[in-house]
Design an enzyme around this catalytic site. Structure first.
Site, PDB file in Angstrom:
ATOM      1  N   ARG A  31       0.814  -1.220   0.000  1.00  0.00           N
ATOM      2  CA  ARG A  31       0.000   0.000   0.000  1.00  0.00           C
ATOM      3  C   ARG A  31       0.854   1.279   0.000  1.00  0.00           C
ATOM      4  NH1 ARG A  31      -5.438   1.530   1.421  1.00  0.00           N
ATOM      5  NH2 ARG A  31      -5.453   3.389   2.703  1.00  0.00           N
ATOM      6  N   ILE A  88      -7.030   7.907  -1.274  1.00  0.00           N
ATOM      7  CA  ILE A  88      -6.992   6.443  -1.292  1.00  0.00           C
ATOM      8  C   ILE A  88      -7.927   6.033  -0.148  1.00  0.00           C
ATOM      9  CG2 ILE A  88      -4.864   6.456   0.127  1.00  0.00           C
ATOM     10  CD1 ILE A  88      -4.115   3.771  -1.027  1.00  0.00           C
ATOM     11  N   SER A  89      -8.842   5.111  -0.415  1.00  0.00           N
ATOM     12  CA  SER A  89      -9.848   4.754   0.586  1.00  0.00           C
ATOM     13  C   SER A  89      -9.222   4.121   1.819  1.00  0.00           C
ATOM     14  CB  SER A  89     -10.858   3.768  -0.013  1.00  0.00           C
ATOM     15  OG  SER A  89     -11.489   4.317  -1.142  1.00  0.00           O
ATOM     16  N   GLN A  90      -9.956   4.185   2.917  1.00  0.00           N
ATOM     17  CA  GLN A  90      -9.571   3.491   4.152  1.00  0.00           C
ATOM     18  C   GLN A  90      -9.401   1.997   3.834  1.00  0.00           C
ATOM     19  OE1 GLN A  90     -12.890   3.049   6.785  1.00  0.00           O
ATOM     20  NE2 GLN A  90     -11.622   3.043   8.618  1.00  0.00           N
ATOM     21  N   PRO A  91      -8.353   1.356   4.362  1.00  0.00           N
ATOM     22  CA  PRO A  91      -8.128  -0.060   4.071  1.00  0.00           C
ATOM     23  C   PRO A  91      -9.369  -0.924   4.321  1.00  0.00           C
ATOM     24  CG  PRO A  91      -6.257   0.826   5.287  1.00  0.00           C
ATOM     25  CD  PRO A  91      -7.287   1.921   5.219  1.00  0.00           C
TER      26      PRO A  91
END
Ligand code: SAH
Length: 215
Positions: free
Chosen positions: A36, A62-65
């Site tokens: 990531r 970038i979205s939350q994992p």
């Protein structure tokens, strides 16, 4: 000191994903395998494994994992599918979906981000089965249709009809639906000519722009 990225990744998997109920081992394995930190801008890399979205430039994130994992899990992929993603951003979710499916087409409306996604995917060796298309994906991407699954990474006021048309039967669509500030993840299933859906967790995504998004 250089952070120990693999240790951070393991902690993300345990705390943020397993700890919150992500159970699909294929999803957990895929997210263990994608670096990531390579998808986050250099100056924010220290936040690569933080429990929230991170800025990637052009006002996008970038979205939350957890959201990436949850959306991938809801698609119930077995490795044989062709998947459409709307909103490539930096390309991270596309890399994860690429590890879970046979083929991924990801559409990005901001030209600089489409280029960023392409270069991140290439640098990490994840571009083999992922095609980045620059354009408005709010009406899907008909040249690649039909898709076994569709994941929309930006929030829409409603589910675009074109996406329901471009998904196979049986097939699945995940998309955050709601207002600009507040949405819930909608999980749609097409099966036997019928479409039903379920409303999942509350979430907050950047707005879907373009024809079937916010104007
Ligand atoms: N998939 C990303 C998250 C990207 S954020 C991840 O890996 O975490 C959502 C992205 O959707 C933004 O980059 C935004 O530019 C893009 N977007 C918004 N509207 C769009 C549209 N109509 N078509 C394609 N991309 C769109």
């Amino acid at each position: 000191m250089i952070p120990d990225w693999s240790a951070e990744r393991r902690e993300m998997i345990d705390r943020q994903l397993r700890g919150r109920g992500i159970r699909d081992e294929r999803v957990l394995r895929a997210m263990s395998g994608v670096p990531r930190e390579e998808f986050v801008p250099l100056e924010l890399r220290i936040l690569a494994y933080s429990d929230g979205p991170v800025g990637i430039g052009c006002g996008q994130t970038i979205s939350q994992p957890y959201m990436t994992a949850l959306m991938a899990q809801e698609l119930e992929l077995d490795g044989s599918e062709t998947v459409l993603e709307v909103g490539a951003g930096c390309g991270y979710a596309a890399a994860v979906l690429g590890a879970l499916a046979a083929r991924v087409v990801t559409v990005e409306i901001v030209p600089a981000l489409a280029e960023l996604a392409r270069s991140n995917l290439r640098r990490t060796g994840r571009d083999g089965n992922v095609l980045v298309v620059r354009g408005d994906g709010s009406m899907g991407y008909s040249p690649g249709a039909p898709y076994n699954a569709i994941s929309v990474a930006a929030a829409a006021p409603d589910v675009p009809i074109s996406l329901l048309e471009q998904v196979r039967d049986p097939g699945r669509v995940v998309i955050p639906v709601g207002t600009r500030e507040d949405q819930a993840l909608r999980v749609i299933r097409k099966r036997g000519g019928r479409i039903d859906y379920r409303t999942g967790v509350q979430c907050r995504f950047v707005p879907l722009r373009g024809g079937e998004g916010w104007h």
